[in-house]
Scaffold this motif. Structure first.
Motif, PDB file in Angstrom:
ATOM      1  N   VAL A  23     -62.526 -37.521 -41.707  1.00  0.00           N
ATOM      2  CA  VAL A  23     -63.337 -37.062 -40.576  1.00  0.00           C
ATOM      3  C   VAL A  23     -63.948 -35.715 -40.940  1.00  0.00           C
ATOM      4  CG1 VAL A  23     -63.349 -36.452 -38.136  1.00  0.00           C
ATOM      5  CG2 VAL A  23     -61.834 -38.273 -38.962  1.00  0.00           C
ATOM      6  N   GLY A  24     -65.246 -35.712 -41.177  1.00  0.00           N
ATOM      7  CA  GLY A  24     -65.966 -34.469 -41.458  1.00  0.00           C
ATOM      8  C   GLY A  24     -66.745 -34.036 -40.234  1.00  0.00           C
ATOM      9  N   MET A  25     -66.279 -32.994 -39.565  1.00  0.00           N
ATOM     10  CA  MET A  25     -66.912 -32.509 -38.341  1.00  0.00           C
ATOM     11  C   MET A  25     -68.083 -31.591 -38.694  1.00  0.00           C
ATOM     12  SD  MET A  25     -65.018 -33.970 -36.029  1.00  0.00           S
ATOM     13  CE  MET A  25     -65.224 -33.112 -34.472  1.00  0.00           C
ATOM     14  N   GLN A  26     -69.183 -31.700 -37.941  1.00  0.00           N
ATOM     15  CA  GLN A  26     -70.361 -30.858 -38.139  1.00  0.00           C
ATOM     16  C   GLN A  26     -70.437 -29.846 -37.000  1.00  0.00           C
ATOM     17  OE1 GLN A  26     -73.833 -33.302 -38.516  1.00  0.00           O
ATOM     18  NE2 GLN A  26     -73.163 -34.239 -40.432  1.00  0.00           N
ATOM     19  N   GLN A  27     -70.442 -28.566 -37.360  1.00  0.00           N
ATOM     20  CA  GLN A  27     -70.385 -27.503 -36.363  1.00  0.00           C
ATOM     21  C   GLN A  27     -71.764 -27.251 -35.759  1.00  0.00           C
ATOM     22  OE1 GLN A  27     -69.066 -23.687 -37.864  1.00  0.00           O
ATOM     23  NE2 GLN A  27     -67.788 -23.381 -36.065  1.00  0.00           N
ATOM     24  N   TYR A  28     -71.766 -26.883 -34.468  1.00  0.00           N
ATOM     25  CA  TYR A  28     -73.014 -26.502 -33.814  1.00  0.00           C
ATOM     26  C   TYR A  28     -73.513 -25.193 -34.424  1.00  0.00           C
ATOM     27  CZ  TYR A  28     -71.847 -29.906 -30.191  1.00  0.00           C
ATOM     28  OH  TYR A  28     -71.533 -31.046 -29.514  1.00  0.00           O
ATOM     29  N   PRO A  29     -74.804 -25.086 -34.798  1.00  0.00           N
ATOM     30  CA  PRO A  29     -75.301 -23.865 -35.460  1.00  0.00           C
ATOM     31  C   PRO A  29     -75.129 -22.610 -34.614  1.00  0.00           C
ATOM     32  CG  PRO A  29     -76.852 -25.677 -35.718  1.00  0.00           C
ATOM     33  CD  PRO A  29     -75.812 -26.143 -34.751  1.00  0.00           C
ATOM     34  N   ILE A  30     -75.431 -22.649 -33.307  1.00  0.00           N
ATOM     35  CA  ILE A  30     -75.351 -21.456 -32.467  1.00  0.00           C
ATOM     36  C   ILE A  30     -73.917 -20.982 -32.348  1.00  0.00           C
ATOM     37  CG2 ILE A  30     -75.176 -22.767 -30.312  1.00  0.00           C
ATOM     38  CD1 ILE A  30     -76.813 -20.550 -28.991  1.00  0.00           C
TER      39      ILE A  30
END
Length: 279
Positions: free
Chosen positions: A208-215
C-alpha cells in the motif's frame, strides 16, 4: 455429454470417551473420489473409513441400492444408518471427454447443508482442488485466505467491503476466499482502493503506497505554500495624505465663502425687477 451417478459419501461424526469430537468420514467406493478421500483425511480431527470398507458394508447388508441414492433423502438416511453416519455426501459426475465435474452435496437428516463442485481430469486445479472442496463441504468457515498489508504510513485505517478491519501486528488479515474490496484511508493521504482476490490457504502480499496531499505536505514541513513575493508600492503624489488633506480644507473654505456671499448679496424686499431695480 456423459453423465454418471455418484454413490454417496457417508460421513460419521462421533464423540470419543474424552469428549473430543472426532469426525469419522466414510468414502463411497468410486475411483473418481480417491482425491477427495485424501483431502478429507487431511482435515483436522477427521478419520477416514476407506472406500473399500464402505463397499463391504453395503455388500454385507445386501443393499446394492445404497450405491446410487441419487440425492434421495430416504436412501441417504438408510445409508447413514447403515454406517452409523451423521452426514452423508452425495453427488453426480458429469463431463465431456477427459474432463469431469463432480457435483457434491452434504446432507444431514434429509436436509442439504452445503454443496460444491470439483473439477477432475482437466489438468487444472480449479476451485482449489480436492482440498478446497473438502473444506467447503465440511468446514466452510475455514475456506479462507490471508492478505498481508505493507502500509508505508502509520495510523492508516483498513476497510474491507465497507467494514472496518483490524490487521494483526504483522499486517495480516484473514478473509473469505474471493474478490474483496479493500480501502485504506488516512486523513493526510489519498485513499488506496483495490479489488484483491483472496486465495484459499495462501497469503497474498498487498503493498500500500499512500500519496500525500500536497498542501498538507507543505504545512507539515513548515514550507510556504506560495512562492509569490509581496511588494508595497507608494501611491502617487496627488493621493498622499499631506496633499489631499490641505486641498480638502481649502475646498471647504472656498465653498463657504461662495455660499455666504450669495446669501448676503441677495436683493431685499418682496419684489425686484429683472435688471435689479425696484418694482
Amino acid at each position: 455429454m456423459l453423465t454418471w451417478r455418484l454413490p454417496p459419501i457417508a460421513i460419521l461424526c462421533a464423540w470419543t470417551a474424552t469428549s473430543h469430537a472426532e469426525r469419522v468420514v466414510a468414502i463411497a467406493p468410486l475411483s473418481t473420489l480417491g482425491q477427495i478421500e485424501t483431502a478429507v483425511a487431511a482435515l483436522p480431527g477427521t478419520r477416514v473409513i476407506r472406500a473399500q470398507q464402505v463397499s463391504d458394508a453395503i455388500k454385507k447388508a445386501k443393499k446394492p441400492q445404497l450405491r446410487a441414492c441419487e440425492g434421495d433423502a430416504a436412501c441417504l438416511g438408510d445409508l447413514a444408518g447403515l454406517v452409523g453416519a451423521q452426514i452423508v455426501i452425495s453427488g453426480e459426475v458429469g463431463g465431456l471427454g477427459e474432463s469431469r465435474v463432480v457435483y457434491l452435496a452434504a446432507t444431514e437428516n434429509g436436509k442439504e447443508l452445503h454443496s460444491t463442485t470439483l473439477a477432475v481430469g482437466s489438468g487444472r486445479d480449479e476451485g482449489d482442488g480436492p482440498r478446497g472442496a473438502a473444506v467447503r463441504l465440511l468446514d466452510p468457515d475455514g475456506y479462507r485466505g490471508t492478505l498481508r498489508f505493507a502500509i508505508d504510513v502509520s495510523g492508516a485505517t483498513v476497510y474491507v467491503n465497507g467494514s472496518k478491519a483490524q490487521p494483526s501486528p504483522r499486517g495480516e488479515l484473514v478473509l473469505p476466499v474471493g474478490a474483496q474490496a479493500v480501502r485504506v484511508t488516512h486523513p493526510e493521504y489519498h485513499d488506496f482502493v483495490r479489488f484483491i482476490d483472496v486465495e484459499f490457504g495462501k497469503t497474498t502480499d498487498v503493498a500500500v503506497g499512500m500519496q500525500q496531499y500536497p498542501i498538507v505536505r507543505h504545512d507539515l514541513a513548515g514550507e510556504p505554500v506560495s512562492l509569490d513575493r509581496i511588494e508595497f508600492l507608494e501611491p502617487p503624489l496627488w493621493r498622499r495624505w499631506y496633499v489631499v488633506g490641505p486641498a480638502a480644507i481649502g475646498l471647504a473654505i472656498l465653498t463657504a465663502v461662495v455660499v455666504g456671499y450669495a446669501v448676503h448679496d441677495f436683493p431685499a424686499g418682496d419684489c425686484r425687477k429683472l435688471g435689479g431695480g425696484p418694482c
